[in-house]
Design a protein around this motif. Structure first.
Motif, PDB file in Angstrom:
ATOM      1  N   THR A 155       0.850  -1.181   0.000  1.00  0.00           N
ATOM      2  CA  THR A 155       0.000   0.000   0.000  1.00  0.00           C
ATOM      3  C   THR A 155       0.887   1.232   0.000  1.00  0.00           C
ATOM      4  O   THR A 155       1.835   1.316   0.778  1.00  0.00           O
ATOM      5  CB  THR A 155      -0.930  -0.006   1.229  1.00  0.00           C
ATOM      6  N   PHE A 156       0.579   2.180  -0.884  1.00  0.00           N
ATOM      7  CA  PHE A 156       1.404   3.382  -1.007  1.00  0.00           C
ATOM      8  C   PHE A 156       0.565   4.542  -1.528  1.00  0.00           C
ATOM      9  O   PHE A 156      -0.506   4.345  -2.099  1.00  0.00           O
ATOM     10  CB  PHE A 156       2.598   3.136  -1.935  1.00  0.00           C
ATOM     11  N   LEU A 157       1.089   5.752  -1.319  1.00  0.00           N
ATOM     12  CA  LEU A 157       0.459   6.953  -1.848  1.00  0.00           C
ATOM     13  C   LEU A 157       1.094   7.232  -3.206  1.00  0.00           C
ATOM     14  O   LEU A 157       2.285   7.542  -3.296  1.00  0.00           O
ATOM     15  CB  LEU A 157       0.658   8.141  -0.897  1.00  0.00           C
ATOM     16  N   CYS A 158       0.313   7.113  -4.245  1.00  0.00           N
ATOM     17  CA  CYS A 158       0.818   7.267  -5.603  1.00  0.00           C
ATOM     18  C   CYS A 158       1.334   8.691  -5.830  1.00  0.00           C
ATOM     19  O   CYS A 158       0.678   9.669  -5.487  1.00  0.00           O
ATOM     20  CB  CYS A 158      -0.289   6.939  -6.598  1.00  0.00           C
ATOM     21  N   GLN A 212       7.388   7.236  -3.002  1.00  0.00           N
ATOM     22  CA  GLN A 212       7.595   6.051  -2.171  1.00  0.00           C
ATOM     23  C   GLN A 212       7.987   4.834  -2.994  1.00  0.00           C
ATOM     24  O   GLN A 212       8.582   3.898  -2.471  1.00  0.00           O
ATOM     25  CB  GLN A 212       6.319   5.733  -1.375  1.00  0.00           C
ATOM     26  N   MET A 213       7.630   4.844  -4.259  1.00  0.00           N
ATOM     27  CA  MET A 213       7.851   3.692  -5.125  1.00  0.00           C
ATOM     28  C   MET A 213       8.724   4.106  -6.312  1.00  0.00           C
ATOM     29  O   MET A 213       8.902   5.282  -6.595  1.00  0.00           O
ATOM     30  CB  MET A 213       6.500   3.168  -5.651  1.00  0.00           C
ATOM     31  N   CYS A 246      15.772  11.886   6.117  1.00  0.00           N
ATOM     32  CA  CYS A 246      15.643  10.629   5.387  1.00  0.00           C
ATOM     33  C   CYS A 246      14.843  10.882   4.129  1.00  0.00           C
ATOM     34  O   CYS A 246      13.671  11.195   4.187  1.00  0.00           O
ATOM     35  CB  CYS A 246      14.945   9.586   6.243  1.00  0.00           C
ATOM     36  N   ASP A 247      15.472  10.745   3.005  1.00  0.00           N
ATOM     37  CA  ASP A 247      14.782  10.981   1.738  1.00  0.00           C
ATOM     38  C   ASP A 247      14.026   9.724   1.379  1.00  0.00           C
ATOM     39  O   ASP A 247      14.571   8.662   1.374  1.00  0.00           O
ATOM     40  CB  ASP A 247      15.857  11.437   0.764  1.00  0.00           C
ATOM     41  N   SER A 248      12.740   9.847   1.150  1.00  0.00           N
ATOM     42  CA  SER A 248      11.872   8.682   1.003  1.00  0.00           C
ATOM     43  C   SER A 248      12.307   7.748  -0.102  1.00  0.00           C
ATOM     44  O   SER A 248      12.007   6.572  -0.055  1.00  0.00           O
ATOM     45  CB  SER A 248      10.427   9.123   0.779  1.00  0.00           C
ATOM     46  N   SER A 253      12.391  -4.356   1.313  1.00  0.00           N
ATOM     47  CA  SER A 253      12.776  -3.197   1.898  1.00  0.00           C
ATOM     48  C   SER A 253      11.999  -1.977   1.519  1.00  0.00           C
ATOM     49  O   SER A 253      11.607  -1.750   1.086  1.00  0.00           O
ATOM     50  CB  SER A 253      14.031  -3.118   1.373  1.00  0.00           C
ATOM     51  N   CYS A 254      11.785  -0.636   1.060  1.00  0.00           N
ATOM     52  CA  CYS A 254      10.887   0.286   0.286  1.00  0.00           C
ATOM     53  C   CYS A 254      11.246   0.171  -1.123  1.00  0.00           C
ATOM     54  O   CYS A 254      11.467   1.010  -1.740  1.00  0.00           O
ATOM     55  CB  CYS A 254      10.904   1.642   0.623  1.00  0.00           C
ATOM     56  N   SER A 255      11.385  -0.709  -1.419  1.00  0.00           N
ATOM     57  CA  SER A 255      12.016  -0.997  -2.595  1.00  0.00           C
ATOM     58  C   SER A 255      11.352  -0.536  -3.745  1.00  0.00           C
ATOM     59  O   SER A 255      11.529  -0.095  -4.274  1.00  0.00           O
ATOM     60  CB  SER A 255      12.038  -2.343  -2.665  1.00  0.00           C
ATOM     61  N   CYS A 256      10.483  -0.826  -4.012  1.00  0.00           N
ATOM     62  CA  CYS A 256       9.981  -0.551  -5.321  1.00  0.00           C
ATOM     63  C   CYS A 256       9.412   0.804  -5.340  1.00  0.00           C
ATOM     64  O   CYS A 256       9.069   1.402  -4.401  1.00  0.00           O
ATOM     65  CB  CYS A 256       8.984  -1.589  -5.681  1.00  0.00           C
TER      66      CYS A 256
END
Length: 179
Positions: free
Chosen positions: A34-37, A41-42, A164-166, A176-179
């Protein structure tokens, strides 16, 4: 509702580095990604491939190495003084072992993970390349939710993050936040 900037998106997927190879990461219905498009973040091309999709839509796409984590870089393999890994004046042999992934920060406060490659008398050789650097990524999955972001989600995603840069932090995706 379709996927667009500032929508909260949940997907399930399987990730491979070879279209016929083994699954290296999976987000299942119980633990979707789940992410904010559009909030960084991706991976940019990951989001681009999802734009315009809606709940129930399937996806199956490839990200070339350059669109994912790039080629592995020799500059990301460095030797650090062994004394920075001391706890109470003693070298931390519990955490600093060959093959271990160690969370660290650079001088600008950005979080990153390093893999311990070698421990010498005075130095520790570490690899700060992303684990998927040098690989093409093959994603296959389905969109399971698209919704408006709450005010709190928007603030959290776009607020300055204490150095911390997202784009450099790992979370649960791709290790990890990988994608």
């Amino acid at each position: 509702m379709t996927i667009s900037k500032d929508k909260v998106v949940s997907v399930i997927y399987e990730l491979k580095t070879d279209p016929t190879g083994e699954i290296i990461e999976k987000a299942a219905t119980e633990t979707p990604l789940t992410f904010l498009c559009g909030a960084g973040q991706m991976l940019e091309k990951f989001e681009a491939n999802l734009m315009g999709l809606k709940v129930g839509d399937a996806f199956d796409f490839k990200l070339e190495t350059a669109e994912a984590y790039g080629e592995a870089s020799e500059q990301a393999v460095i030797e650090l003084p062994k004394n920075i890994f001391e706890v109470n004046g003693e070298f931390d042999t519990e955490v600093i072992k060959e093959g271990n992934v160690v969370p660290m920060q650079d001088s600008a406060g950005r979080r990153m993970n390093g893999i311990v490659l070698e421990i010498a008398d005075e130095t520790v050789k570490m690899d700060f390349n992303h684990p998927l650097a040098g690989d093409d990524l093959f994603f296959k999955g389905e969109v399971i939710e698209v919704r408006e972001a709450t005010e709190e989600e928007m603030k959290a995603a776009y607020a300055p993050q204490g150095g911390c840069d997202s784009g450099s932090c790992d979370s649960g995706s791709c290790g990890s936040c990988s994608c």
